[in-house]
Write an enzyme that holds these catalytic residues in place. Structure first.
Site, PDB file in Angstrom:
ATOM      1  N   ASP A  65     -31.698  -7.557  -4.732  1.00 51.59           N
ATOM      2  CA  ASP A  65     -31.010  -8.845  -4.839  1.00 51.59           C
ATOM      3  C   ASP A  65     -31.974  -9.993  -5.141  1.00 51.59           C
ATOM      4  O   ASP A  65     -33.176  -9.908  -4.886  1.00 51.59           O
ATOM      5  CB  ASP A  65     -30.202  -9.143  -3.570  1.00 51.59           C
ATOM      6  CG  ASP A  65     -31.045  -9.142  -2.304  1.00 51.59           C
ATOM      7  OD1 ASP A  65     -31.917  -8.257  -2.167  1.00 51.59           O
ATOM      8  OD2 ASP A  65     -30.867 -10.037  -1.454  1.00 51.59           O
ATOM      9  N   GLU A 120     -31.554  -8.363   0.849  1.00 52.73           N
ATOM     10  CA  GLU A 120     -32.744  -8.865   1.549  1.00 52.73           C
ATOM     11  C   GLU A 120     -32.659 -10.361   1.771  1.00 52.73           C
ATOM     12  O   GLU A 120     -33.101 -10.870   2.791  1.00 52.73           O
ATOM     13  CB  GLU A 120     -34.005  -8.511   0.761  1.00 52.73           C
ATOM     14  CG  GLU A 120     -35.294  -8.766   1.535  1.00 52.73           C
ATOM     15  CD  GLU A 120     -35.759 -10.229   1.484  1.00 52.73           C
ATOM     16  OE1 GLU A 120     -36.425 -10.684   2.418  1.00 52.73           O
ATOM     17  OE2 GLU A 120     -35.421 -10.922   0.489  1.00 52.73           O
TER      18      GLU A 120
HETATM   19 ZN   LIG Z   1     -38.006 -11.230  -1.768  1.00 50.63          ZN
END
Ligand SMILES: [Zn+2]
Length: 410
Positions: A98, A164
């Protein structure tokens, strides 16, 4: 330098164009979390999986986490294994799919966020540094070894995770919950770093965000005695709190940069709409990054005590609210095997002498430290993540690929 390494490095050098092309290909596919208005990581994961299938991994698994908020209903997590001579010992390199949204379009002056461009040896585009740089480096380290028929010393596991940027619930935390990790795994989470790759992050400070809400009584500014000006009392308390925290928790730990705990009064909430109103409420926030040796609950008790003193003195109500509280896990031992191996690999490839240390926090290595697995955070980057005109240097991309290949075979 061993002959074998020389061959691996030449192989990696010869793949430079392919490495660059692959990174740019991944930058073209946005992967934004639903909280940030995106549709998740599925498209990028599917493309990456196709790339991984050409590398020659021994096994590729999927551990997707269900999430109704994205069109595919899943947040993808890919785990790819390259078996080693020693199958029991495992080296993990964990990168995230992401990205954060690009922000204001007009600030992207070099290129558009999803139209990667090379300029002066740098690849520009959202996600180029965070985290495609390390993702692509880890993939091509294994590709080079596979091409030359070299088996890693220990099994190398590359994990490509979702979520994340928004807390890792559907990514790393999901993988940990599947029981994928062991205490003696060697774990690299290359999600931060410095310019020459000389910093290995092994510990982080505890984080404490406080909201201080002071309530008095609003009144006309010309007749202050008819109310209780929360602005003045709030400021006085904030200064007293600032002083108390700095004096009481002043120890230094040279492993950290900066070496001391930080206590910063930051955001203030808007109060009244006119100059001639004495506010009845005052809200200020503190961002505290605290050395792991200090106990957060003990600190909070002292903050409460000070608030009580000021309440008694002023007649206002002072509420201390916790916005965020995360105690740092036990640091990774600076003499842990993964730290020493990485130090050797960096020295050998990049020619710099690395230093292990701590930062203000929080990285996703903390999730591994919490389960007792030694994790390090490292990469060679200019720290342009989350900014407009994010880029990564091709030179560092190739060098980090070599460092991973060295790690895998040492
Ligand atoms: Zn990162």
């Amino acid at each position: 330098m061993p002959m074998q390494n020389q061959n691996v490095f030449s192989e990696i050098d010869s793949m430079k164009d392919e490495i660059t092309k692959t990174l740019m290909e991944l930058v073209r596919i946005p992967a934004i979390s639903p909280q940030n208005g995106g549709d998740g990581e599925m498209k990028k994961a599917e493309r990456l999986q196709k790339i991984l299938e050409t590398v020659g991994f021994d096994k590729i698994e999927r551990y997707d986490a269900p999430d109704d908020r994205v069109p595919s209903g899943k947040r993808p997590n890919i785990v790819a294994y390259a078996y080693g001579e020693n199958k029991a010992e495992r080296l993990w390199i964990i990168t995230h799919l992401d990205i954060v949204p690009p922000g204001e379009d007009k600030l992207w002056t070099v290129t558009k966020p999803y139209e990667p461009t090379i300029k002066d040896g740098k690849i520009y585009g959202r996600g180029s540094e965070d985290n495609m740089h390390s993702m692509v480096a880890s993939v091509f380290a294994i590709k080079a070894l596979k091409k030359l028929g070299i088996k890693p010393k220990r099994t190398v596991v590359l994990a490509f995770v979702a979520d994340e940027e928004q807390g890792s619930v559907y990514g790393i935390q999901h993988l940990i919950a599947q029981g994928l990790f062991k205490k003696d795994d060697l774990i690299v989470v290359p999600d931060s770093g410095n310019e020459d790759g000389s910093f290995i992050e092994i510990s982080e400070k505890s984080g404490l965000w406080l909201r201080v809400r002071t309530t008095g009584a609003q009144t006309h500014a010309s007749r202050p005695h008819n109310g209780l000006n929360a602005n003045r009392i709030g400021m006085q308390f904030a200064l007293a709190l600032d002083k108390m925290l700095h004096e009481k928790y002043s120890d230094k730990d040279e492993y950290f940069d900066p070496p001391e705990s930080t206590f910063e009064p930051t955001m203030k909430e808007k109060n009244v709409d006119a100059v001639n109103i004495a506010p009845g409420e005052d809200v200020i926030y503190f961002d505290c990054r605290i050395l792991p040796k200090y106990d957060l609950d003990e600190i909070l008790a002292n903050v409460q005590k000070l608030a009580l003193e000021h309440e008694k003195k002023t007649g206002a109500h002072i509420a201390i609210e916790i916005v965020q509280k995360s105690a740092a896990p036990r640091p990774t031992d600076p003499k842990a095997k993964i730290v020493l191996m990485l130090e050797r690999a960096i020295k050998q490839v990049a020619g710099v002498t690395p230093k292990a240390g701590g930062i203000g926090g929080g990285t996703c290595a903390a999730f591994f430290r919490k389960i007792g697995a030694p994790a390090v955070v490292w990469s060679t980057i200019d720290e342009t993540a989350h900014q407009p005109n994010e880029y990564t240097k091709i030179k560092n991309l190739i060098s980090d690929t070599k460092i991973y290949a060295t790690l895998a075979t040492m």
